[in-house]
Design a protein around this motif. Structure first.
Motif, PDB file in Angstrom:
ATOM      1  N   PRO A 168      43.289 -21.834  -8.002  1.00 58.57           N
ATOM      2  CA  PRO A 168      43.665 -23.199  -7.627  1.00 58.57           C
ATOM      3  C   PRO A 168      42.683 -23.887  -6.694  1.00 58.57           C
ATOM      4  N   ASP A 169      41.856 -23.136  -5.989  1.00 58.20           N
ATOM      5  CA  ASP A 169      40.869 -23.733  -5.080  1.00 58.20           C
ATOM      6  C   ASP A 169      39.508 -23.933  -5.739  1.00 58.20           C
ATOM      7  N   ALA A 170      39.389 -23.580  -7.022  1.00 61.63           N
ATOM      8  CA  ALA A 170      38.076 -23.573  -7.674  1.00 61.63           C
ATOM      9  C   ALA A 170      37.422 -24.952  -7.668  1.00 61.63           C
ATOM     10  N   GLU A 171      38.169 -25.992  -8.003  1.00 59.18           N
ATOM     11  CA  GLU A 171      37.552 -27.316  -8.067  1.00 59.18           C
ATOM     12  C   GLU A 171      37.029 -27.753  -6.705  1.00 59.18           C
ATOM     13  N   GLY A 172      37.837 -27.571  -5.675  1.00 60.01           N
ATOM     14  CA  GLY A 172      37.417 -27.975  -4.344  1.00 60.01           C
ATOM     15  C   GLY A 172      36.190 -27.232  -3.871  1.00 60.01           C
ATOM     16  N   ILE A 173      36.123 -25.952  -4.200  1.00 61.33           N
ATOM     17  CA  ILE A 173      34.961 -25.152  -3.794  1.00 61.33           C
ATOM     18  C   ILE A 173      33.717 -25.594  -4.559  1.00 61.33           C
ATOM     19  N   LEU A 174      33.853 -25.749  -5.859  1.00 64.70           N
ATOM     20  CA  LEU A 174      32.697 -26.102  -6.675  1.00 64.70           C
ATOM     21  C   LEU A 174      32.176 -27.494  -6.325  1.00 64.70           C
ATOM     22  N   ALA A 175      33.074 -28.381  -5.907  1.00 62.91           N
ATOM     23  CA  ALA A 175      32.660 -29.742  -5.556  1.00 62.91           C
ATOM     24  C   ALA A 175      31.658 -29.756  -4.405  1.00 62.91           C
ATOM     25  N   ARG A 176      31.618 -28.709  -3.592  1.00 62.65           N
ATOM     26  CA  ARG A 176      30.656 -28.634  -2.490  1.00 62.65           C
ATOM     27  C   ARG A 176      29.228 -28.442  -2.987  1.00 62.65           C
ATOM     28  N   PHE A 177      29.090 -27.987  -4.230  1.00 58.52           N
ATOM     29  CA  PHE A 177      27.781 -27.556  -4.723  1.00 58.52           C
ATOM     30  C   PHE A 177      27.245 -28.393  -5.872  1.00 58.52           C
ATOM     31  N   THR A 178      27.997 -29.406  -6.314  1.00 58.54           N
ATOM     32  CA  THR A 178      27.547 -30.191  -7.454  1.00 58.54           C
ATOM     33  C   THR A 178      27.974 -31.641  -7.297  1.00 58.54           C
ATOM     34  N   ALA A 179      27.158 -32.531  -7.877  1.00 58.41           N
ATOM     35  CA  ALA A 179      27.511 -33.942  -7.914  1.00 58.41           C
ATOM     36  C   ALA A 179      28.306 -34.285  -9.170  1.00 58.41           C
ATOM     37  N   ALA A 180      28.519 -33.320 -10.021  1.00 59.66           N
ATOM     38  CA  ALA A 180      29.281 -33.565 -11.243  1.00 59.66           C
ATOM     39  C   ALA A 180      30.693 -34.034 -10.888  1.00 59.66           C
ATOM     40  N   PRO A 181      31.214 -35.048 -11.586  1.00 65.25           N
ATOM     41  CA  PRO A 181      32.577 -35.534 -11.313  1.00 65.25           C
ATOM     42  C   PRO A 181      33.611 -34.560 -11.873  1.00 65.25           C
ATOM     43  N   LEU A 182      33.932 -33.539 -11.109  1.00 64.89           N
ATOM     44  CA  LEU A 182      34.771 -32.458 -11.617  1.00 64.89           C
ATOM     45  C   LEU A 182      36.141 -32.906 -12.108  1.00 64.89           C
ATOM     46  N   THR A 191      30.055 -29.854 -19.250  1.00 65.16           N
ATOM     47  CA  THR A 191      29.028 -30.815 -18.893  1.00 65.16           C
ATOM     48  C   THR A 191      27.820 -30.062 -18.337  1.00 65.16           C
ATOM     49  N   ALA A 192      26.683 -30.711 -18.367  1.00 63.76           N
ATOM     50  CA  ALA A 192      25.462 -30.132 -17.798  1.00 63.76           C
ATOM     51  C   ALA A 192      25.191 -30.802 -16.467  1.00 63.76           C
ATOM     52  N   ASP A 193      24.921 -30.012 -15.452  1.00 64.81           N
ATOM     53  CA  ASP A 193      24.626 -30.572 -14.131  1.00 64.81           C
ATOM     54  C   ASP A 193      24.017 -29.465 -13.284  1.00 64.81           C
ATOM     55  N   GLU A 194      23.635 -29.836 -12.074  1.00 65.57           N
ATOM     56  CA  GLU A 194      23.152 -28.842 -11.119  1.00 65.57           C
ATOM     57  C   GLU A 194      24.322 -28.330 -10.294  1.00 65.57           C
ATOM     58  N   VAL A 195      24.336 -27.025 -10.043  1.00 61.51           N
ATOM     59  CA  VAL A 195      25.308 -26.395  -9.157  1.00 61.51           C
ATOM     60  C   VAL A 195      24.508 -25.572  -8.155  1.00 61.51           C
ATOM     61  N   ALA A 196      24.601 -25.921  -6.883  1.00 61.18           N
ATOM     62  CA  ALA A 196      23.816 -25.266  -5.828  1.00 61.18           C
ATOM     63  C   ALA A 196      22.331 -25.286  -6.161  1.00 61.18           C
ATOM     64  N   PHE A 216      27.426 -21.373 -17.033  1.00 63.26           N
ATOM     65  CA  PHE A 216      26.366 -20.746 -17.812  1.00 63.26           C
ATOM     66  C   PHE A 216      25.039 -21.147 -17.197  1.00 63.26           C
ATOM     67  N   VAL A 217      24.295 -20.157 -16.712  1.00 61.18           N
ATOM     68  CA  VAL A 217      23.021 -20.425 -16.048  1.00 61.18           C
ATOM     69  C   VAL A 217      21.981 -19.452 -16.571  1.00 61.18           C
ATOM     70  N   SER A 218      20.719 -19.748 -16.313  1.00 57.31           N
ATOM     71  CA  SER A 218      19.672 -18.810 -16.713  1.00 57.31           C
ATOM     72  C   SER A 218      19.840 -17.503 -15.940  1.00 57.31           C
ATOM     73  N   ALA A 219      19.459 -16.427 -16.563  1.00 60.97           N
ATOM     74  CA  ALA A 219      19.590 -15.113 -15.927  1.00 60.97           C
ATOM     75  C   ALA A 219      18.858 -15.071 -14.592  1.00 60.97           C
ATOM     76  N   GLU A 220      17.744 -15.793 -14.494  1.00 62.34           N
ATOM     77  CA  GLU A 220      16.950 -15.785 -13.263  1.00 62.34           C
ATOM     78  C   GLU A 220      17.670 -16.466 -12.099  1.00 62.34           C
ATOM     79  N   ASP A 221      18.595 -17.360 -12.396  1.00 61.71           N
ATOM     80  CA  ASP A 221      19.288 -18.115 -11.352  1.00 61.71           C
ATOM     81  C   ASP A 221      20.630 -17.503 -10.958  1.00 61.71           C
ATOM     82  N   ALA A 222      21.043 -16.432 -11.617  1.00 56.72           N
ATOM     83  CA  ALA A 222      22.397 -15.902 -11.430  1.00 56.72           C
ATOM     84  C   ALA A 222      22.660 -15.442 -10.000  1.00 56.72           C
ATOM     85  N   VAL A 223      21.725 -14.689  -9.411  1.00 63.65           N
ATOM     86  CA  VAL A 223      21.950 -14.146  -8.071  1.00 63.65           C
ATOM     87  C   VAL A 223      22.082 -15.271  -7.055  1.00 63.65           C
ATOM     88  N   ARG A 224      21.218 -16.245  -7.144  1.00 64.69           N
ATOM     89  CA  ARG A 224      21.263 -17.369  -6.210  1.00 64.69           C
ATOM     90  C   ARG A 224      22.607 -18.085  -6.288  1.00 64.69           C
TER      91      ARG A 224
END
Length: 382
Positions: A168-182, A191-196, A216-224
């Motif tokens: 239930p807190d997922a949207e609020g948390i993710l909103a801190r890291f993306t400009a996407a209109p969740l 949708t495609a956007d930047e997250v963190a 879904f992100v590139s394997a190289e960006d997963a840890v970050r």
């Protein structure tokens, strides 16, 4: 769709001796002290500490999952939609860009080869997400079935990592890291956007019965990305065991349990995903049309146990006189309900309406445990 995991009674191979592949987050899981198991060809976190605590975190706050073992298969070209209409049981070509759909790929005899989520990313680009254990089967079937259509099948599973933030807190948390209109990303949309600061495909889908997102992100960006999300207070890393009890409470089928190549969609109560009215032919159409007109011999039901011993996969369901009448496909103690629950196929000749006095029981290691048939799902978020 299924995000497959070992059943609670399975005994996975030791991580120390397994030749399984590592997800891009393998080192992160080790640092967190995860119990890693060999599952579907990958070393995956079964749990980090308490699977019950992880389960409850998703129900009350937010849980973070590594699902990088899943398969991402792309179809590109002007014939991609038509190819999917022929290859799968659903009607995918009319789907709008930015939408997703749950569907299945069936054999010509109607048996389920896998359940899938298909995302339309652009006019001529679709992404098919397959269960880890079936990704090769799905890819090969799509290549074969797409022949003759103006499309290219491209398996990009190794290039992608998949991270799910659920609860239930997922949207609020993710909103801190993306400009996407969740709030505008509705359930079963993408949708495609930047997250963190990381390029991501952000889908409002999941397998827990809660609101949440799959990234879904590139394997190289997963840890970050994982580390950014995990650093938020209240976000709890969650393993496959918690994911299984969450999806079970939500009444969601698991491939290899409720769905197999020996099961057709109608037996599983999923006939609604078979679009017999779509134009043209599709693989399995004739058989599925006949099955739609023939009452199935068994049906999938929900069971709640009276005692504390949990029905498990493969346990027999019996009538009041001990006659076998079905089999459990999934079962576990429910952290939310506080009682053992199960999914089972039972004989349709029985009167098993929810709430009726059925006299059914499950043979739990030689002892009959009384069960009630209940409406599915066991749990539905408010």
């Amino acid at each position: 769709m299924s995000a497959d995991k070992p059943a609670p009674d399975d005994k996975p191979a030791s991580a120390a001796t397994s030749p399984a592949k590592k997800t891009p987050l393998y080192d992160v899981h080790r640092e967190l002290g995860a119990n890693l198991v060999d599952f579907a060809g990958y070393l995956m976190p079964l749990r980090y500490a308490s699977e019950t605590a992880e389960h409850r975190a998703v129900r009350t706050g937010a849980g973070l999952f590594d699902l990088s073992h899943m398969g991402e298969i792309f179809l590109n070209g002007p014939g991609a939609g038509a190819a999917l209409d022929y290859a799968l049981v659903g009607k995918l070509s009319p789907m709008a860009v930015g939408k997703a759909r749950y569907t299945m790929i069936c054999a010509p005899d109607g048996g389920v080869l896998d359940d899938l989520i298909v995302y339309r990313l652009a006019d001529e680009t679709f992404m098919v997400v397959a269960n880890a254990s079936n990704a090769v089967t799905v890819r090969e079937a799509l290549v074969e079935r797409a022949a003759g259509f103006e499309t290219v099948v491209d398996d990009r599973s190794d290039a992608y990592a998949l991270i799910a933030l659920q609860g239930p807190d997922a949207e609020g948390i993710l909103a801190r890291f993306t400009a996407a209109p969740l709030p505008d990303v509705k359930y079963y949309a993408i949708t495609a956007d930047e997250v963190a600061g990381v390029d991501a495909l952000l889908a409002r889908t999941g397998y827990t019965g809660e609101d949440g997102f799959e990234l879904f992100v590139s394997a190289e960006d997963a840890v970050r990305l994982w580390q950014e999300l995990a650093a938020v207070e209240g976000v709890v890393p969650a393993g496959l065991s918690a994911r299984d009890t969450l999806r079970l409470e939500a009444g969601m089928p698991l491939y290899g349990n409720e769905l197999t190549s020996e099961t057709n969609p109608y037996e599983a109560g999923l006939g609604r995903v078979v679009k017999l009215d779509k134009p043209g032919d599709f693989v399995g159409k004739a058989t599925l049309a006949a099955q739609a007109q023939t009452p199935p011999g068994r049906r999938l039901v929900g069971l709640v146990a009276h005692g504390r011993r949990a029905p498990r996969k493969g346990y027999e369901v019996v009538t009041s006189d001990g006659t076998p009448c079905g089999v459990v496909t999934s079962g576990a103690p429910s952290p939310t309900l506080g009682r053992p629950i199960a999914l089972a196929y039972v004989d349709c000749a029985l009167s098993t309406e929810p709430g009726a006095e059925t006299g059914l029981a499950v043979d739990v290691r030689g002892r009959r445990e009384r069960v009630d048939v209940v409406d599915l799902p066991f749990y539905k978020r408010s």
